[in-house]
Design a protein around this motif. Structure first.
Motif, PDB file in Angstrom:
ATOM      1  N   PRO A 196       4.676   2.891  19.609  1.00  0.00           N
ATOM      2  CA  PRO A 196       4.486   4.056  20.474  1.00  0.00           C
ATOM      3  C   PRO A 196       4.241   5.315  19.653  1.00  0.00           C
ATOM      4  N   PRO A 197       3.808   6.403  20.285  1.00  0.00           N
ATOM      5  CA  PRO A 197       3.663   7.673  19.569  1.00  0.00           C
ATOM      6  C   PRO A 197       4.949   8.045  18.838  1.00  0.00           C
ATOM      7  N   GLY A 198       4.791   8.467  17.586  1.00  0.00           N
ATOM      8  CA  GLY A 198       5.931   8.819  16.754  1.00  0.00           C
ATOM      9  C   GLY A 198       6.375   7.718  15.819  1.00  0.00           C
ATOM     10  N   SER A 199       5.930   6.490  16.055  1.00  0.00           N
ATOM     11  CA  SER A 199       6.335   5.380  15.194  1.00  0.00           C
ATOM     12  C   SER A 199       5.502   5.355  13.920  1.00  0.00           C
ATOM     13  N   ALA A 200       6.109   4.885  12.834  1.00  0.00           N
ATOM     14  CA  ALA A 200       5.444   4.855  11.536  1.00  0.00           C
ATOM     15  C   ALA A 200       4.528   3.641  11.427  1.00  0.00           C
ATOM     16  N   TYR A 201       3.510   3.776  10.586  1.00  0.00           N
ATOM     17  CA  TYR A 201       2.614   2.654  10.311  1.00  0.00           C
ATOM     18  C   TYR A 201       2.170   2.719   8.859  1.00  0.00           C
ATOM     19  N   THR A 202       1.743   1.588   8.327  1.00  0.00           N
ATOM     20  CA  THR A 202       1.009   1.513   7.068  1.00  0.00           C
ATOM     21  C   THR A 202      -0.141   0.544   7.287  1.00  0.00           C
ATOM     22  N   ALA A 203      -1.260   0.779   6.624  1.00  0.00           N
ATOM     23  CA  ALA A 203      -2.420  -0.090   6.816  1.00  0.00           C
ATOM     24  C   ALA A 203      -3.328  -0.028   5.598  1.00  0.00           C
ATOM     25  N   LEU A 204      -3.775  -1.191   5.141  1.00  0.00           N
ATOM     26  CA  LEU A 204      -4.859  -1.272   4.170  1.00  0.00           C
ATOM     27  C   LEU A 204      -6.117  -1.523   4.982  1.00  0.00           C
ATOM     28  N   VAL A 205      -6.937  -0.486   5.140  1.00  0.00           N
ATOM     29  CA  VAL A 205      -8.040  -0.568   6.090  1.00  0.00           C
ATOM     30  C   VAL A 205      -9.313  -1.066   5.418  1.00  0.00           C
ATOM     31  N   LEU A 235      -3.552   3.533   4.098  1.00  0.00           N
ATOM     32  CA  LEU A 235      -3.169   4.650   4.952  1.00  0.00           C
ATOM     33  C   LEU A 235      -1.722   4.500   5.399  1.00  0.00           C
ATOM     34  N   SER A 236      -1.086   5.638   5.622  1.00  0.00           N
ATOM     35  CA  SER A 236       0.256   5.645   6.196  1.00  0.00           C
ATOM     36  C   SER A 236       0.412   6.922   6.996  1.00  0.00           C
ATOM     37  N   GLY A 237       1.333   6.877   7.946  1.00  0.00           N
ATOM     38  CA  GLY A 237       1.582   8.035   8.791  1.00  0.00           C
ATOM     39  C   GLY A 237       2.313   7.598  10.039  1.00  0.00           C
ATOM     40  N   THR A 238       2.031   8.272  11.149  1.00  0.00           N
ATOM     41  CA  THR A 238       2.646   7.923  12.422  1.00  0.00           C
ATOM     42  C   THR A 238       1.578   7.835  13.502  1.00  0.00           C
ATOM     43  N   VAL A 239       1.926   7.154  14.577  1.00  0.00           N
ATOM     44  CA  VAL A 239       1.049   7.122  15.747  1.00  0.00           C
ATOM     45  C   VAL A 239       1.129   8.485  16.421  1.00  0.00           C
ATOM     46  N   TRP A 240      -0.013   9.153  16.557  1.00  0.00           N
ATOM     47  CA  TRP A 240      -0.040  10.485  17.162  1.00  0.00           C
ATOM     48  C   TRP A 240      -0.137  10.396  18.682  1.00  0.00           C
ATOM     49  N   PHE A 241      -1.040   9.550  19.182  1.00  0.00           N
ATOM     50  CA  PHE A 241      -1.150   9.370  20.630  1.00  0.00           C
ATOM     51  C   PHE A 241      -1.807   8.034  20.928  1.00  0.00           C
ATOM     52  N   ARG A 242      -1.637   7.615  22.159  1.00  0.00           N
ATOM     53  CA  ARG A 242      -2.323   6.442  22.679  1.00  0.00           C
ATOM     54  C   ARG A 242      -2.927   6.790  24.029  1.00  0.00           C
ATOM     55  N   ALA A 243      -4.122   6.292  24.268  1.00  0.00           N
ATOM     56  CA  ALA A 243      -4.782   6.390  25.561  1.00  0.00           C
ATOM     57  C   ALA A 243      -5.416   5.033  25.824  1.00  0.00           C
ATOM     58  N   PRO A 244      -5.811   4.749  27.055  1.00  0.00           N
ATOM     59  CA  PRO A 244      -6.358   3.419  27.341  1.00  0.00           C
ATOM     60  C   PRO A 244      -7.490   2.990  26.415  1.00  0.00           C
ATOM     61  N   LYS A 245      -8.321   3.934  25.958  1.00  0.00           N
ATOM     62  CA  LYS A 245      -9.450   3.584  25.102  1.00  0.00           C
ATOM     63  C   LYS A 245      -9.419   4.297  23.757  1.00  0.00           C
ATOM     64  N   ARG A 293     -20.633  -2.420   7.527  1.00  0.00           N
ATOM     65  CA  ARG A 293     -19.688  -3.159   8.362  1.00  0.00           C
ATOM     66  C   ARG A 293     -18.952  -4.246   7.591  1.00  0.00           C
ATOM     67  N   GLU A 294     -18.211  -3.815   6.578  1.00  0.00           N
ATOM     68  CA  GLU A 294     -17.413  -4.773   5.827  1.00  0.00           C
ATOM     69  C   GLU A 294     -16.308  -5.327   6.713  1.00  0.00           C
ATOM     70  N   SER A 295     -15.647  -6.375   6.251  1.00  0.00           N
ATOM     71  CA  SER A 295     -14.647  -7.060   7.068  1.00  0.00           C
ATOM     72  C   SER A 295     -13.447  -6.164   7.335  1.00  0.00           C
ATOM     73  N   PRO A 296     -12.749  -6.391   8.464  1.00  0.00           N
ATOM     74  CA  PRO A 296     -11.594  -5.571   8.808  1.00  0.00           C
ATOM     75  C   PRO A 296     -10.494  -5.638   7.760  1.00  0.00           C
ATOM     76  N   GLY A 297      -9.683  -4.581   7.726  1.00  0.00           N
ATOM     77  CA  GLY A 297      -8.549  -4.545   6.815  1.00  0.00           C
ATOM     78  C   GLY A 297      -7.311  -5.155   7.455  1.00  0.00           C
ATOM     79  N   THR A 298      -6.166  -4.851   6.878  1.00  0.00           N
ATOM     80  CA  THR A 298      -4.903  -5.378   7.399  1.00  0.00           C
ATOM     81  C   THR A 298      -3.932  -4.228   7.563  1.00  0.00           C
ATOM     82  N   CYS A 299      -2.999  -4.406   8.447  1.00  0.00           N
ATOM     83  CA  CYS A 299      -2.072  -3.298   8.672  1.00  0.00           C
ATOM     84  C   CYS A 299      -0.660  -3.786   8.896  1.00  0.00           C
ATOM     85  N   CYS A 300       0.187  -2.865   8.851  1.00  0.00           N
ATOM     86  CA  CYS A 300       1.586  -2.937   9.242  1.00  0.00           C
ATOM     87  C   CYS A 300       2.458  -3.683   8.265  1.00  0.00           C
TER      88      CYS A 300
END
Length: 242
Positions: free
Chosen positions: A152-161, A167-177, A235-242
């Protein structure tokens, strides 16, 4: 038959007068709205067309009404200022119907950019990167490699994109799209990923990525932007996260 009107709303931790000024001064609007792009006039002309020439402002009521009937309303709250965007129902202005969903998603993005710029950077200068285009079904979140960020918004994340950046930080917002993430290494910066609606130009839909960075020099941000643009174009392949 018309559809119900759409309401987009958030609370910004700033007094109404500060938020209102950020909506009326073109020099401040460019510090949060949209992104830079290389055409004559660019962002400055877009800002004038939308917020100055294309809007009626009532400073006493703190309302801003745009061509097509979209309306911003500001009201004070204990936490700061509630900003509400009210969109007329689809069908009330048929000339805009083909782009109705795009405009709705655009307002969602811009409102979160405004909130972030005011709350986290007091409308400081920024650098921006914009990537978009039709896709064959993959979302921007999937392409970059952050689709597994589900907190949810405010939760921490890390991702190798997919760009190769950690990347690291927090979820700022979520919307349906849309998904908004802060990016610690950029000041913090704001990364917004969006699913673009289907239309005649994008029969399969599209993906959109907007990255705003603070506190880095132009050359350093340009190097990052070049790397992300190369990834997007190949369009290289997707990264990994979390």
């Amino acid at each position: 038959m018309t559809e119900p009107e759409i309401v987009i709303e958030t609370t910004i931790a700033a007094v109404p007068e500060r938020v209102w000024r950020a909506l009326r001064d073109p020099a401040l609007i460019r510090r949060w709205h949209g992104w830079e792009y290389e055409v004559p006039g660019g962002l400055d002309d877009e800002i004038r067309e939308i917020y100055i020439d294309g809007a009626d402002a009532d400073a006493e009521a703190l309302t801003l009404t745009f061509q097509g009937g979209d309306r911003f309303t500001l009201r004070p709250a204990a936490e700061g200022t509630v900003v509400r965007i009210t969109r007329p129902a689809k069908g009330s202005h048929p000339e805009w119907d083909d782009w109705y969903e795009d405009v709705t998603e655009g307002w969602t993005t811009f409102l979160q950019q405004l909130k972030f710029a005011l709350e986290r950077h007091d409308l400081a200068e920024r650098h921006t990167l914009y990537l978009d285009g039709p896709t064959s079904g993959a979302t921007a979140m999937e392409l970059l490699g952050v689709a597994a960020i589900t907190g949810p918004p405010g939760s921490a994340y890390t991702a190798l994109v997919a760009t190769g950046d950690a990347l690291s930080g927090t979820v700022w917002f979520r919307a349906p799209k849309q998904l908004g993430l802060t990016v610690d290494a950029l000041g913090p910066g704001l990364l917004i990923l969006a699913i673009q609606p289907q239309n005649e130009q994008r029969p399969g839909g599209g993906a959109q990525i907007i990255l705003s960075g603070y506190g880095r020099g132009a050359e350093e941000f340009e190097s990052l932007a070049d790397r992300w643009t190369h990834w997007w174009e190949t369009r290289e392949s997707p990264g990994t996260c979390c």
